[in-house]
Design a protein around this motif. Structure first.
Motif, PDB file in Angstrom:
ATOM      1  N   LYS A  76       0.918  -0.850  -0.069  1.00 41.05           N
ATOM      2  CA  LYS A  76       0.295   0.093   0.230  1.00 41.05           C
ATOM      3  C   LYS A  76       1.420   1.077  -0.084  1.00 41.05           C
ATOM      4  O   LYS A  76       1.714   0.988   0.302  1.00 41.05           O
ATOM      5  N   PRO A  77       1.040   1.972  -0.811  1.00 38.64           N
ATOM      6  CA  PRO A  77       1.270   3.811  -0.258  1.00 38.64           C
ATOM      7  C   PRO A  77       1.580   4.259   0.223  1.00 38.64           C
ATOM      8  O   PRO A  77       0.127   4.289   1.297  1.00 38.64           O
TER       9      PRO A  77
ATOM     10  N   PHE B 238      -0.449   4.092  -6.888  1.00 44.75           N
ATOM     11  CA  PHE B 238      -1.846   4.852  -6.736  1.00 44.75           C
ATOM     12  C   PHE B 238      -2.579   5.606  -8.363  1.00 44.75           C
ATOM     13  O   PHE B 238      -1.039   6.005  -9.042  1.00 44.75           O
ATOM     14  N   THR B 239      -2.666   6.258  -8.329  1.00 42.89           N
ATOM     15  CA  THR B 239      -3.405   7.159  -9.126  1.00 42.89           C
ATOM     16  C   THR B 239      -4.491   8.264  -8.803  1.00 42.89           C
ATOM     17  O   THR B 239      -5.826   7.989  -8.486  1.00 42.89           O
ATOM     18  N   ILE B 240      -4.681   9.037  -8.938  1.00 41.27           N
ATOM     19  CA  ILE B 240      -5.267  10.017  -8.393  1.00 41.27           C
ATOM     20  C   ILE B 240      -5.358  10.852  -9.949  1.00 41.27           C
ATOM     21  O   ILE B 240      -5.000  11.846 -10.692  1.00 41.27           O
TER      22      ILE B 240
ATOM     23  N   SER C 114       1.863   9.397   3.840  1.00 36.27           N
ATOM     24  CA  SER C 114       2.927  11.540   3.012  1.00 36.27           C
ATOM     25  C   SER C 114       2.392  10.914   1.350  1.00 36.27           C
ATOM     26  O   SER C 114       3.093  12.537   0.303  1.00 36.27           O
ATOM     27  N   SER C 115       3.067  10.320   0.546  1.00 33.04           N
ATOM     28  CA  SER C 115       2.796  10.241  -0.679  1.00 33.04           C
ATOM     29  C   SER C 115       1.483  10.627  -1.241  1.00 33.04           C
ATOM     30  O   SER C 115       1.692  11.446  -2.069  1.00 33.04           O
ATOM     31  N   ILE C 116       0.911  10.072  -0.748  1.00 36.38           N
ATOM     32  CA  ILE C 116      -0.273  10.370  -1.062  1.00 36.38           C
ATOM     33  C   ILE C 116      -0.706  12.028  -1.073  1.00 36.38           C
ATOM     34  O   ILE C 116      -1.308  12.932  -1.814  1.00 36.38           O
ATOM     35  N   GLN C 117      -0.518  12.788   0.322  1.00 37.87           N
ATOM     36  CA  GLN C 117      -0.397  13.539   0.631  1.00 37.87           C
ATOM     37  C   GLN C 117      -0.060  14.655  -0.428  1.00 37.87           C
ATOM     38  O   GLN C 117      -0.687  15.224  -0.751  1.00 37.87           O
TER      39      GLN C 117
ATOM     40  N   ARG D  68      -7.270   6.149  -6.807  1.00 41.31           N
ATOM     41  CA  ARG D  68      -7.064   4.108  -6.869  1.00 41.31           C
ATOM     42  C   ARG D  68      -5.910   4.194  -7.008  1.00 41.31           C
ATOM     43  O   ARG D  68      -5.187   4.134  -6.953  1.00 41.31           O
ATOM     44  N   VAL D  69      -6.152   3.211  -6.114  1.00 41.63           N
ATOM     45  CA  VAL D  69      -4.966   2.107  -5.030  1.00 41.63           C
ATOM     46  C   VAL D  69      -5.462   1.145  -5.892  1.00 41.63           C
ATOM     47  O   VAL D  69      -5.171   0.067  -5.937  1.00 41.63           O
ATOM     48  N   ASP D  70      -3.499   0.739  -6.291  1.00 34.99           N
ATOM     49  CA  ASP D  70      -3.410  -0.713  -7.551  1.00 34.99           C
ATOM     50  C   ASP D  70      -2.749  -1.902  -6.486  1.00 34.99           C
ATOM     51  O   ASP D  70      -2.336  -1.778  -4.794  1.00 34.99           O
ATOM     52  N   ALA D  71      -3.089  -3.419  -7.272  1.00 30.48           N
ATOM     53  CA  ALA D  71      -2.441  -3.748  -5.613  1.00 30.48           C
ATOM     54  C   ALA D  71      -1.454  -3.896  -5.713  1.00 30.48           C
ATOM     55  O   ALA D  71      -0.854  -5.135  -4.496  1.00 30.48           O
TER      56      ALA D  71
END
Length: 65
Positions: free
Chosen positions: A5-6, A36-38, A9-12, A29-32
């Motif tokens: 899982k990401p 992730f894609t925003i 902090s990387s998503i933020q 969207r979080v991939d397996a």
């Protein structure tokens, strides 16, 4: 083995950069594999919303035979 899982902090960081650029957040969207894609929010034109191109039905005038 737990799924990757990401990090928070990387998503933020991506969210902060998009907001600073004036973009609206549409979907996260979080991939397996932990990637992730925003995506940016798409604004739908209300005037064009009802004019969707639907496929023609069989037996209706103007349909292919």
């Amino acid at each position: 083995m737990p799924a990757a899982k990401p990090s928070k902090s990387s998503i933020q960081n991506v969210l902060d950069a998009m907001i600073a650029a004036g973009l609206e957040i549409g979907e996260i969207r979080v991939d397996a594999n932990g990637g992730f894609t925003i995506t940016q929010k798409r604004n739908v034109d209300k005037a064009q919303q009802g004019k969707a191109k639907l496929p023609r039905k069989f037996g209706v005038a103007g349909s292919l035979t």
